[in-house]
Design an enzyme around this catalytic site. Structure first.
Site, PDB file in Angstrom:
ATOM      1  CD  GLU A 174      -3.256   0.399   2.104  1.00  0.00           C
ATOM      2  OE1 GLU A 174      -3.510  -0.787   2.426  1.00  0.00           O
ATOM      3  OE2 GLU A 174      -3.787   1.366   2.659  1.00  0.00           O
ATOM      4  CG  HIS A 204       7.205 -29.248   2.755  1.00  0.00           C
ATOM      5  ND1 HIS A 204       7.918 -30.390   2.485  1.00  0.00           N
ATOM      6  CD2 HIS A 204       7.706 -28.729   3.899  1.00  0.00           C
ATOM      7  CE1 HIS A 204       8.801 -30.572   3.459  1.00  0.00           C
ATOM      8  NE2 HIS A 204       8.700 -29.581   4.322  1.00  0.00           N
ATOM      9  CE  LYS A 246     -11.043   2.719   3.307  1.00  0.00           C
ATOM     10  NZ  LYS A 246     -10.579   3.579   4.398  1.00  0.00           N
TER      11      LYS A 246
HETATM   12  O1  PA5 Z   1      -3.211   1.833   5.665  1.00  0.00           O
HETATM   13  C1  PA5 Z   1      -4.276   2.354   5.417  1.00  0.00           C
HETATM   14  O2  PA5 Z   1      -4.427   3.588   5.406  1.00  0.00           O
HETATM   15  C2  PA5 Z   1      -5.506   1.500   5.166  1.00  0.00           C
HETATM   16  O3  PA5 Z   1      -5.195   0.153   5.123  1.00  0.00           O
HETATM   17  C3  PA5 Z   1      -6.545   1.734   6.247  1.00  0.00           C
HETATM   18  O4  PA5 Z   1      -5.977   1.389   7.482  1.00  0.00           O
HETATM   19  C4  PA5 Z   1      -7.808   0.913   5.997  1.00  0.00           C
HETATM   20  O5  PA5 Z   1      -8.329   1.200   4.733  1.00  0.00           O
HETATM   21  C5  PA5 Z   1      -8.848   1.225   7.056  1.00  0.00           C
HETATM   22  O6  PA5 Z   1      -9.116   2.590   7.078  1.00  0.00           O
HETATM   23  P1  PA5 Z   1      -9.774   3.266   8.327  1.00  0.00           P
HETATM   24  O7  PA5 Z   1      -8.848   3.110   9.493  1.00  0.00           O
HETATM   25  O8  PA5 Z   1      -9.959   4.694   7.944  1.00  0.00           O
HETATM   26  O9  PA5 Z   1     -11.064   2.558   8.576  1.00  0.00           O
END
Ligand code: PA5
Length: 465
Positions: free
Chosen positions: A294, A323, A436
């Site tokens: 990410e 394995h 989202k």
């Molecule tokens: O790293 C990130 O920003 C994302 O993985 C968020 O943690 C995830 O989308 C959840 O978002 P939020 O904490 O706003 O619910």
């Protein structure tokens, strides 16, 4: 301290085509790395730089508040239920799975020293959720709703199901069984929590979800299950001090960042495998995968050029994946860099009894499972060398709160430095936001109507529902 051994990245070991002349590269990038580390440290307090995660190890106020809360609710709850997605859950899960005794939730209350069991609900599979709700006694369950944005559809849907069920079972008292961890300025969860009277913990500004494990997002669950958060933060601080060194020769996060960057951009190693030889670290590999994917998978660089960069992270577990995936790693495309994550000393030594005379297995008798585990990791490394597959080894002395703090923080800094090498923003996630928003649209959220029509036309004939 944690050790990084990059010997098997060298071209003398894995060949010119696959390896690096590492000392030469360290010299070539010495100045670039010096500047990146200096910039990270001088910008970390500046608003908008999204570097507040670098200060989390020093946040004594949060540490104090979470400990105080944990002490207040001591012995009151049998279960902690975390509701959260991605960065709001993965770090907590990784640390709890690593530091709590294995099979914690199966232990008796006495074996757990009266500390609660902990469940991370980081999916919305109706079958899984229903099953969990049927197991948990909600009167004895503390629900921690974690969402930085305060309105992620999955988390809020989970919360709505829980709230309804808890209110029906507990009446108005249900409020004492809910805590929220969220942003202090934005989001529906904050408003709701104020209205409903839940205890709230705040995630500081400029901390992206996947860098939030050492804010209240992680520290609160850790304190609730009795983990030593002072040792965790000490580990972060000591690692932070070590990683302030701007000389790449003494900075393991910078070394691993540069190695990964060059492997990807010069040697075609577009996949980064994280392979812990420890079952307790399996969720650390999941957390790493999210952090790497990410943060570094980006369409545009900071100058707005289309670059489409990022290595694909993959989790593999030693010995389990010897394995399964190792066949591919040894003989398939040579497009990976493999991170072997090793633990020097296990908590337990398990002897293999000497009970058979058969030559095919008698060599095992009298040895320990620990010896076998080590031999397996060594064999994997040796076979990777045979096949000229670049690999490196990260060793942690022991699985303790102190070293877990060090390890996770090291990966965070490594990710930030790698992002700077790619010249991308490692702290945003436009690709995640895109899906989202499409979910909001498809579920009929007000304000997303145009988007809904657009998505529906894109998905024509392919949608499930
Ligand atoms: O790293 C990130 O920003 C994302 O993985 C968020 O943690 C995830 O989308 C959840 O978002 P939020 O904490 O706003 O619910």
């Amino acid at each position: 301290m944690i050790d990084l051994n990059y010997r098997n990245i060298n071209c003398e070991i894995v060949g010119e085509e696959n390896g690096l002349n590492i000392e030469e590269e360290f010299d070539n990038y010495k100045e670039t790395i010096r500047k990146i580390i200096a910039d990270l440290n001088s910008n970390k307090d500046k608003p908008g730089q999204k570097l507040q995660w670098m200060n989390l190890g020093y946040n004594e106020e949060t540490t104090w508040y979470v400990k105080e809360f944990a002490a207040m609710v001591e012995n009151r709850f049998e279960n902690i239920l975390i509701l959260g997605m991605g960065g709001s859950a993965l770090g907590g899960k990784a640390v709890c799975e690593a530091l709590l005794p294995p099979y914690w939730n199966f232990l008796t209350q006495e074996q757990r020293n009266n500390l609660p069991r902990i469940f991370f609900l980081d999916n919305i599979d109706p079958d899984q959720m229903n099953a969990l709700l049927n197991i948990l006694d909600l009167k004895k369950t503390l629900v921690n709703v974690i969402t930085k944005s305060g309105d992620t559809a999955e988390v809020m849907a989970q919360y709505m199901v829980l709230k309804d069920k808890m209110q029906k079972e507990l009446g108005d008292d249900y409020r004492k069984n809910v805590i929220a961890t969220t942003d202090k300025n934005i989001g529906i969860l904050k408003q709701l929590s104020n209205q409903e009277g839940y205890k709230i913990f705040y995630i500081p500004d400029d901390v992206s979800g996947r860098f939030s494990v050492f804010s209240a997002v992680g520290l609160l669950p850790f304190a609730l299950v009795g983990l030593n958060i002072d040792e965790i933060t000490q580990g972060i601080k000591d690692m932070d001090l070590a990683l302030k060194n701007t000389d790449i020769h003494y900075n393991i996060a910078a070394q691993n960042a540069l190695i990964h960057y060059l492997m990807d951009t010069k040697k075609g190693k577009h996949i980064s495998v994280m392979m812990p030889y420890s079952n307790r670290l399996r969720y650390v590999a999941d957390w790493y995968c999210q952090l790497w994917a990410e943060s570094l998978g980006k369409e545009r660089d900071k100058d707005n050029n289309i670059v489409n960069v990022g290595q694909t992270p993959i989790k593999a577990i030693g010995v389990t994946d010897q394995h399964s995936q190792i066949q591919l790693y040894n003989e398939g495309p040579n497009n990976k860099i493999i991170n072997i994550l090793r633990v020097k000393e296990f908590d337990t030594t398990l002897e293999i009894p000497n009970i058979f005379e058969y030559t095919g297995i008698s060599y095992l008798g009298g040895k320990t499972m620990n010896q076998l585990f080590d031999a397996e990791a060594d064999s994997t490394i040796a076979s990777l060398i045979d096949y000229k597959r670049p690999n490196l080894t990260i060793t942690i002395p022991k699985i303790t709160p102190y070293y877990l703090g060090q390890l996770l923080y090291m990966f965070e800094v490594q990710t930030a430095i790698t992002g700077a090498l790619y010249n991308i923003d490692a702290f945003d996630q436009p690709g995640v936001e895109q899906s989202k928003n499409y979910t909001y649209a498809l579920m009929g959220r007000v304000g997303y109507e145009d988007s809904a029509n657009e998505v529906k036309s894109k998905l024509e004939n392919t949608v499930f529902s």
